[in-house]
Each structure stands twice: as structure tokens, then as C-alpha cells.
Design a protein around this motif. Structure first.
Motif, short mmCIF file in Angstrom:
data_model
loop_
_atom_site.label_atom_id
_atom_site.label_comp_id
_atom_site.label_asym_id
_atom_site.label_seq_id
_atom_site.Cartn_x
_atom_site.Cartn_y
_atom_site.Cartn_z
N VAL A 22 6.79 6.62 -22.64
CA VAL A 22 7.07 6.54 -24.07
C VAL A 22 7.30 7.95 -24.59
O VAL A 22 6.50 8.86 -24.33
N GLU A 25 4.46 10.45 -26.06
CA GLU A 25 3.11 9.98 -25.76
C GLU A 25 2.28 11.08 -25.11
O GLU A 25 1.08 11.20 -25.35
N SER A 53 11.02 2.93 -24.84
CA SER A 53 11.66 3.92 -25.71
C SER A 53 13.18 3.94 -25.55
O SER A 53 13.84 4.87 -26.01
N SER A 77 7.66 5.38 -29.96
CA SER A 77 7.45 6.81 -29.73
C SER A 77 6.08 7.21 -30.27
O SER A 77 5.47 6.48 -31.06
N GLN A 84 1.97 -0.94 -28.11
CA GLN A 84 1.86 -1.43 -26.73
C GLN A 84 0.75 -2.49 -26.62
O GLN A 84 0.91 -3.50 -25.93
#
Length: 213
Positions: A22, A25, A53, A77, A84
Motif C-alpha cells: 500500500v 504504508e 493501491s 494509501s 484493509q
């Protein structure tokens, strides 16, 4: 890691590689430029899909060829895991690693187990990967031996037993379940010694009896 994945992709005839990365992250490795650089360095330009992403990244070959529908991909993002976790809940996924736990391949113990498996075993199945998460791992030549650490793992080893595998347990004495991925007598003997070693009750006895299943 990407280079190894690319090798497997080519050997198995797959079209692309997908990851759970991601953007944003992780502050260093998951910046957009860093992700593009790693993709290029691994020789995976256009063949590396990051579904979570994807809409924030360049369209891949897989999307252009309609192998994957870009409309169904996401634009997540940042460091929050709320989206998630919501996705996992939506699809009924309950058993997943703790958020922010990091990549398992950076864990020395797990990566050692995986490396040994790749070196000693040609064909690796989903069952073999699942076994990496259970017990204490040993090898006798090319035969894997796994000793459970608690009652829960005892049950898991029984579930992960495949045709040709052997389960070793102590008779009438509390102790671990041991899984042997093969029937070589030398491996079975080693498994018995390990089973006794990890049973405090058995260690106090000169002789113990085992049962196989």
C-alpha cells in the motif's frame, strides 16, 4: 524477494505477480517512487500488480490486456489499516496477521525455515507453507520433522499430515505430537528422540514407548 518471485512466475508460466503493498504504508520502502524503482530493478515492469493501491499507480500490462479489471481495484494509501480491516470483514476473513506486524520474510526464524524448505524440497505445496507456521522445525537429510509446542499445535499437525507422513506420539505420557514428512527409519528415530526431548515427563524416564499413526 521480487527477483525470486519473478523466477517462480516464469518457471510456472504465470502472467503477473500481485502483492499487498500500500502506498505510504511504510515510510521508506512503500513510497511511490521507491515502489516503481523496485519493480524496475526486479525486471517486473508492467507485471507487478498492487491491487490495494492500483488506481494510484500506472496502469499495468495486466490491466491493459484486461486480465484484471482496473475498475475493481482500489486506491488505498497511508498508514491506517482501517480500510484493509473493513475489506477483511466484508469478505469474512478473520484469521490475518496483526496489522503493522511487518513482513514475515524479515523474521529470521521464519525466513530460515522457508530458505531450508526451498533448498531441500523441489515441489512445495500450500500445505508445506502452512506447516512453516507450526512447531519446532528439524531436518534429517531431506526429511522434515516438526515438533509441536502446545496442545493447539498438536491438533494442527494432525490436520497438516499428508499421505506418506507419520505422526509420532508418546504412549501414556504427556508430550508433543511430532510430524515426520516421510517414512525413512533414521528420520523416525530422530523424531522419537526429539519427541522425548520436548516432553518433561518423558525426559525423567530411561525408557518410553511411542505410537505411530
Amino acid at each position: 524477494m521480487f527477483k525470486q518471485a519473478k523466477k517462480i512466475m516464469e518457471e510456472q508460466g504465470f502472467s503477473f505477480i500481485a502483492t499487498g503493498e500500500v502506498i505510504g504504508e511504510r515510510p521508506m520502502s512503500q513510497r511511490k517512487k521507491a515502489m516503481e524503482f523496485l519493480e524496475k530493478k526486479a525486471g517486473l515492469e508492467g507485471k507487478l500488480l498492487r491491487p490495494l493501491s492500483a488506481k494510484l499507480l500506472k496502469e499495468t500490462e495486466i490491466e491493459k490486456k484486461k486480465i484484471v479489471d482496473r475498475k475493481k481495484l482500489l486506491a488505498i494509501s497511508g498508514r491506517s489499516r482501517k480500510k484493509q480491516i473493513a475489506l477483511a470483514k466484508k469478505y469474512g476473513i478473520e484469521d490475518y496477521p496483526t496489522p503493522a506486524g511487518g513482513c514475515l520474510l524479515t523474521d529470521p526464524a521464519f525466513s530460515k525455515r522457508l530458505k531450508e524448505l526451498l533448498e531441500k524440497q523441489e515441489k512445495i505445496t500450500e500445505n508445506d507453507i502452512a506447516l512453516l507456521f507450526v512447531g519446532r522445525h528439524f531436518w534429517h537429510k531431506n526429511v522434515k520433522i516438526v515438533v509441536a509446542r502446545n496442545e493447539e499445535e498438536n491438533k494442527k499437525l494432525h490436520k497438516l499430515k499428508k499421505d506418506g507422513n507419520i505422526i509420532i506420539e508418546l504412549e501414556d505420557i504427556p508430550g508433543p505430537t511430532t510430524l515426520v514428512r516421510g517414512g525413512a527409519q533414521e528420520a523416525i528415530n530422530k523424531a522419537k528422540r526429539l519427541t522425548k526431548r520436548y516432553s518433561s515427563a518423558a525426559r525423567r524416564k530411561k525408557q518410553v514407548r511411542f505410537k505411530k499413526c
